[in-house]
Write a protein that holds these residues in place. Sequence first.
Motif, PDB file in Angstrom:
ATOM      1  N   TYR A 492       0.729  -1.222  -0.106  1.00 25.42           N
ATOM      2  CA  TYR A 492       0.189  -0.055   0.044  1.00 25.42           C
ATOM      3  C   TYR A 492       0.793   1.364   0.106  1.00 25.42           C
ATOM      4  N   GLU A 503      -7.224   1.044  -9.317  1.00 23.93           N
ATOM      5  CA  GLU A 503      -8.496   0.601  -9.184  1.00 23.93           C
ATOM      6  C   GLU A 503      -8.750  -0.810  -8.645  1.00 23.93           C
ATOM      7  N   ARG A 504      -8.028  -1.791  -9.268  1.00 21.81           N
ATOM      8  CA  ARG A 504      -7.990  -3.271  -8.889  1.00 21.81           C
ATOM      9  C   ARG A 504      -6.851  -4.125  -9.149  1.00 21.81           C
ATOM     10  N   PRO A 514     -10.933  -5.134  -5.697  1.00 22.57           N
ATOM     11  CA  PRO A 514     -10.752  -3.638  -5.555  1.00 22.57           C
ATOM     12  C   PRO A 514      -9.648  -3.216  -4.659  1.00 22.57           C
ATOM     13  N   ALA A 516      -9.550  -0.858  -3.213  1.00 23.12           N
ATOM     14  CA  ALA A 516     -10.045  -0.063  -2.156  1.00 23.12           C
ATOM     15  C   ALA A 516     -10.346  -0.847  -0.519  1.00 23.12           C
ATOM     16  N   GLU A 517     -10.115  -2.365  -0.849  1.00 24.02           N
ATOM     17  CA  GLU A 517      -9.840  -3.090   0.333  1.00 24.02           C
ATOM     18  C   GLU A 517      -8.746  -2.719   1.083  1.00 24.02           C
ATOM     19  N   GLU A 519      -7.312   0.253   0.732  1.00 24.82           N
ATOM     20  CA  GLU A 519      -7.257   1.882   1.219  1.00 24.82           C
ATOM     21  C   GLU A 519      -7.968   1.715   2.644  1.00 24.82           C
ATOM     22  N   GLU A 520      -8.969   1.239   2.550  1.00 23.95           N
ATOM     23  CA  GLU A 520     -10.129   1.287   3.823  1.00 23.95           C
ATOM     24  C   GLU A 520      -9.381   0.866   5.036  1.00 23.95           C
ATOM     25  N   GLY A 525      -8.791   5.346   2.515  1.00 25.12           N
ATOM     26  CA  GLY A 525      -9.131   5.681   1.217  1.00 25.12           C
ATOM     27  C   GLY A 525      -8.399   6.799   0.519  1.00 25.12           C
ATOM     28  N   ASN A 527      -5.210   6.590  -1.252  1.00 18.73           N
ATOM     29  CA  ASN A 527      -4.613   6.383  -2.673  1.00 18.73           C
ATOM     30  C   ASN A 527      -3.779   7.330  -3.296  1.00 18.73           C
TER      31      ASN A 527
END
Length: 529
Positions: A492, A503-504, A514, A516-517, A519-520, A525, A527
Amino acid sequence: MVSYAKVLKSSLVLGAGAVAAAVLIGCAPEDAPPPSSDALLDEVAGALGGWEALEGAERLEVATEGRDEEPLQASRPGVDGHQINTFQQTLLVDFSGPSLRLDFDGERTWPAPAPIRFSEVVNGDAAMLELPDGDGGVDRSPLHPSRTATRLRDVSRLPPRLLVTAREAGSAGPVEEREVDGEPHFVLQYEDRGHPVELFVEPESHLPSRVAYLESDPLLGDVWNELRFQDWEEVEGGLVLPHQWVQYLDDMKIREERVQEWRTPEQVDTDAFAIPEDVREEGETGERVISQWPLRRAHLGVGYQSFAREQNVELEEVAPGIIHVTGDSHHSMAVELEDFLVVVEMPLFPERSEAVLEALEDRFPDKPVRYGVITHFHMDHSGGVRTYAAHGATILAHEVSAPFFREILERPSTVRPDRLEREGLVGEVEAVSGMYEISDGTRSVELHPVENPHSDDMLVAYVPEESLLFVSDLHSPGASVSPDNENQVALYEGVVEAGLQVERVVGGHGGVAPFAELEEALGGGNNGR
C-alpha cells in the motif's frame, strides 16, 4: 549462488608437488594409483562393519530430528535462506520390497507458524500419502509420483544401503583423487536409476564423507543433491553409521538432521506398509521425476501437486486484452500490446510455462511474448524463466536478482532437458532499476520496485490505462487485510509513494479485487490522490 559443480569438480593435479600430494592422498609411493572401485568399496564396507553386516540389514528404522531451510526463499539471491521448520521424522524400510514408511511431524516456522504432518508409504509399485483430515482422522491418497521416486532414491543412499547400491550399479568408473574443502578424497562415480552419483571417501578412515546425486530442479536445471555425513558410531548389528548429516542442493544448505536412534529389526509389522485397495486402484498420475523440488515444497507445507503432471490453464479476461492466467496455485498476467504480449510472472516449472505459452498463442496467434517479468526470485515464482527465454522473451528482473537470472539461463539442464537446453538457445536478461515502462503508444506496462520485508527484488506491474496492479506474495486479492500484515502495508505504501491510480489488484495468488480493500484498512481511502 555458489555452483556445486565449480566447487567439487576440480580434480587434484599432481605437478611439481607430486610427492607431497601423493602423501596427502594416502598413496605411497608417488606414482601409486588409487584403489580400484571394487577395492575401494571393500575398504569402505570394512569400515562400516563388513559386507555381511551391511547385506544382513534387510530392515532398517531410523528416528531423526532436524530443521529444513529454503535458500531460494531468502531475501535475495546468495544470502542464507530462512529456516522453514523444525521436525521429527521416523523412517522404516524393508529393502526386500522395497517397502518404506516415513512419518513426518513438523512445525513450520516461516513464513507463518503451522503444523506439518504427513506420512508416506511405498509398497512395491504402489505409494500413498496420509494427511490429517481435520476431524481426527486420516485422509489417504496416492503419493505424488515424484515424491515416490525421490524417496526411493533417498533410501538407496542411506549409509547402510549406500554401498550395496554402488556395488549393484555395475557402472562404476575408475576411482578419482580430489581435494574437497582442503582435504584429500577418493571419489567413486556410478549411476543409480539413471542418475550420476559421486561417493566421496576419506582415504585414512575409509568412511564416506558425502554422496551426491545429479538431479533436475525446475529453476536451477542440473543440480547436485548431496548428503554430508558426520559423527560415525557403532550401532546394533555391528554396523558403523553416521549420526548426523547435512543436505545441500548445489552447495546451498537445505536440511540438518540428527539421528536419535538407528535400529535393524529382525521383523517389522507389515501393517505399517499397508495401502488400501481403493488407493491402489486410483493409481498415480504424472512422471516419477527424481527431484528435491516437491519435497522442499511439502516440508514447507505448500503446493507442488501439478509438478510433472498435465497442466490446467485458465484464461480470465479482466480488461480488454488483459488476461489473468489461472488454473493452478500461482498465477500470471498477460497484457496485449499492438504487436506483442507482456507476461508478468513465470511461476512454478517449465511444463507450466509451456502450457501457458501454448494457451496464449491460441488466444493471440500473431502476438509473441516479447517480455517476461519476474516479480521476485523465489523458486515458486520464477521456475518458468528458462522456458520464456527459450521462446524469445526478454526477461525483466529487478537489478538485485538480474545477475542470478543471467546465471540461471546459462546453466545446463541435461537430466531433464528443457527447451533452452534442447535447442542450445541463449536468453537475455535486462535489469530493472527504478520505474521501467513498456509501451506501444496506446497501452503501457509499468514496473515499479517495492520495498518490503518479503524480498529485496520485488517488482509490481501497473497498467495505467486500466488502473490495474499485478502483485505476488505481498497481497492475495480476496484475502483479509490487516495493519499487522507488513507485506500488505509495504504494498500500500509503495503504491501511494509512486502515485499510482490503482482501482483493481490482480494476484499472483488469489483473484482480482478492488484496491479499496487495502485503502480502507490501511490508508483511509487516500490512494495518493
